[in-house]
Design an enzyme around this catalytic site. Structure first.
Site: not given
Length: 707
Positions: A370, A393, A178, A106
């Site tokens: 996160h 994360y 997503n 990402h």
């Protein structure tokens, strides 16, 4: 509590402690009379906290005014630079350290600010404060591609990230999802494997931001739990038209807790107001070359022009049973979705993006999401992919952003009081008072106190049925093909054709014959016709068994929610090229512009040259020129030219091939492809109000798929 008299120096606290630990009472002031703290100024020296640059004079980082920043301090005009040149060293040192490590995944993203307004429909499901009726919550949303570097193109075929940071009154909640509701893998321990397979080959660092290569297909054909996500990626969903026209999914199943302690399992969905639309493959390729910033430009321009992107947040709700299954679907398997026909998406709020970022690095690049940023009323489940993300994360943010204090960066700061007892570390900007950052304590009056049960975040008590510690998975995770079959069966004929063409292109880019043959064996278990189409393109035989290879799977019906076609959507913020030249009729131009802009569409006058054009007593400024305009930028084209220009003919031909609405007056129609007048979606008339109105209606279906 009494205050120390300070007659004798050395008291450790501003308070005289009690024997027992205080558990309530007013929050005391913990600073002693002999103590002070740094002035509460912003990073740029403003007393009011303004973080923007201050004053009109160039200064050093310490605020000293500078008269010259163009010349180093030298020993004479032609002499060497002196080590004492503190300004040179400060300036160059900061420049040398301007970049931070890009995200492993990402890395390529765009973001915007907005607001989320809850409808109250979730009040019975969760005690989360930001989901109560009419509560408005600031948000920051980042969209991204997964595989490419920061410098890659926007329109590559890839999964898109859809991450939302809610700055709630109870702390920050991050919904990190997503544009595809299923994932490649079922367990987070395999995440390095799928990403290593999808990234460029390590020997040559190519191809960039693409899955059309051997290592990706080697992994996903050997690891068939990836089949569902791969099919979504090969579908039109893998090349969205715009971030504004993209669904979002939380992917995992979450647990909601209401004020009475009752729990439900949910899946989060973002539904775009403008509908879900995609580029066609040729458009994506053209955009990657002529405008690699296509998606981030579209998002920023839409917000700047007032066409604010909007999504409805909804949830699919399931009973929180010990099995955590619904209609035979394991809710903890992130490679599975629940069809909306079985569990409708219930709207619970609306998000609108209303402002672009001021500084890309400070906001888009430094924002830290996160899945473990949770608030009271929302908890996680035992989904093994989600469980791994809860570690990954946080670990990533510490590495990228230089330490554990990344939450103090302006874009990450909670909009709620923070009293965490965390201290020190790199980039610590808070100035904490008191002497007892530990619990229990009496020297700081017991502060901070723990929250009451009604206000605290509670990890929901859930039974654990494990009897043996082992590396394994449940048998309900074993079905890798019934959902890909459902997805393919749900697509329209043109979408199925696009998916087959995507597989043909991607596998055609692979070098190894064995990988292509293995991929055909996987497709044969999904759909025989799909497999045969791809096999023909690759020049390979259909695997033995053909369509019968999928006969061992349960029957699955189509889900209408999985197709992008067949509905109509608002046209707000769509872009139409109005193509003119010096011979264009001024009244026709006005009629076209009025009709389009009156429908919420942004018309861009596209002319032979930049600057202004004069039509009688009418002057118009060109927004685009024939040399800079390509069809990819526009959702439709209206041609009002008096003369035929090959650049206009190219623009119109591209729009025609890509299934876009086209309008023209009689003169402009001379620029249309041969035979185009009689085809669907082509409006030709000297009544430009009628032509433009027809284009608006055609845009509601996004494209003219009949063509």
């Amino acid at each position: 509590m009494s205050t120390n008299e300070f007659d004798v120096p050395g008291a450790p606290s501003a308070l005289t402690p009690e024997k027992s630990e205080p558990t309530s009472g007013p929050v005391p002031r913990l600073t002693k009379p002999d103590q002070s703290a740094p002035a509460q100024v912003s990073p740029t020296g403003a007393a009011d906290g303004d973080r923007r640059q201050q004053g009109e004079t160039l200064t050093t980082a310490q605020g000293a005014p500078l008269a010259d920043t163009d010349h180093s301090l030298k020993a004479g005009p032609r002499g060497p630079i002196l080590m004492q040149d503190h300004h040179f060293r400060e300036k160059i040192t900061h420049f040398d350290h301007e970049r931070i490590p890009e995200r492993v995944v990402h890395a390529r993203g765009a973001a915007a600010h907005g607001v989320f307004r809850a409808t109250g429909a979730a009040e019975k499901l969760t005690s989360a404060a930001f989901l109560q009726k009419d509560v408005e919550t600031p948000v920051f949303v980042r969209f991204s591609t997964v595989l490419g570097s920061r410098g890659s193109a926007d329109t590559v075929r890839d999964t898109r990230g859809f991450a939302t940071k809610f700055y709630t009154s109870d702390g920050t909640f991050d919904l990190v999802g997503n544009n595809i509701p299923v994932f490649f893998i079922q367990d987070a321990i395999k995440f390095p494997d799928i990403i290593h397979a999808g990234k460029p080959h390590p020997d040559r660092e190519i191809p960039q931001a693409q899955s059309a290569h051997d290592t990706f297909w080697d992994f996903v054909t050997l690891h068939t739990e990836a089949t569902a996500h791969t099919m979504w990626n090969m579908s039109d969903r893998g090349i969205p038209r715009s971030y504004r026209m993209m669904e979002g999914f939380g992917v995992h199943t979450f647990r909601l807790v209401n004020a009475d302690g009752e729990t439900s399992l949910v899946k989060f969905h973002w539904k775009p107001r403008l509908g879900v639309h995609s580029l066609v493959w040729e458009e994506a390729q053209i955009a990657a070359g002529v405008d690699p910033d296509f998606h981030r430009r579209d998002l920023a321009d839409a917000i700047e022009s007032g066409a604010y992107p909007e999504w409805t947040l909804g949830v699919q709700v399931f009973p929180d049973t010990p099995e955590q299954e619904f209609e035979g679907i394991d809710l903890l398997d992130p490679t599975k979705l629940v069809p909306e026909e079985l569990a409708p998406v219930q709207p619970i709020g609306v998000m609108t993006l209303t402002a672009n970022t001021t500084n890309f690095f400070a906001e888009t690049e430094q924002v830290a999401f996160h899945p473990g940023h949770l608030v009271p009323g929302i908890d996680v489940t035992d989904d093994p992919l989600l469980q791994g993300r809860l570690f990954s994360y946080l670990d990533t943010q510490i590495s990228r952003l230089g330490g554990p204090n990344f939450a103090q960066l302006p874009i990450n700061r909670p909009h709620a009081p923070v009293n965490d007892m965390f201290r020190d570390g790199m980039h610590q900007t808070a100035v904490h008072d008191g002497v007892a950052p530990y619990k229990p304590n009496s020297l700081d009056g017991g502060c901070p106190f723990t929250a009451g049960a009604g206000a605290a975040f509670i990890d929901v008590p859930t039974p654990i049925e494990a009897t043996t510690k082992q590396r394994t998975k449940p048998s309900s995770f074993d079905d890798h093909f019934s959902q890909p079959r459902m997805f393919y069966a749900s697509l329209s004929e043109v979408e199925q054709l696009h998916l087959a063409e995507a597989y043909s292109f991607e596998l055609g880019k692979c070098y190894e014959q064995a990988i292509k043959e293995r991929a055909l064996e996987v497709l044969a278990r999904v759909d025989g016709t799909l497999c045969a189409r791809v096999a023909q393109s690759l020049g390979l035989p259909v695997p033995e068994g053909g369509a019968d290879a999928s006969s061992d799977l349960p029957e699955t019906g189509p889900s209408a929610a999985l197709s992008q076609l067949g509905q109509e959507w608002p046209v707000d913020g769509r872009i139409v090229a109005v193509v003119v030249d010096e011979g264009t009729d001024a009244q026709a131009l006005d009629a076209a512009l009025d009709t389009l802009s009156g429908s919420g569409i942004l018309p861009l006058v596209t002319a032979p040259h930049g600057g202004q054009l004069t039509f009688g007593d009418r002057t118009v400024t060109a927004s685009r020129t024939y040399d800079t305009a390509r069809s990819i930028e526009f959702d439709a084209v209206v041609v009002l030219t008096a003369e035929v220009d090959p650049r206009v003919a190219r623009l119109v031909d591209e729009a025609y091939r890509h299934g876009k609405a086209i309008g023209a007056d009689a003169a402009g129609a001379e620029s249309l492809p041969t035979g185009a007048r009689e085809k669907p979606g082509v409006q030709v008339s000297d009544d430009l109000g009628e032509v433009s109105g027809g284009v608006v209606e055609l845009l509601r279906s996004h494209r003219v798929w009949q063509r």
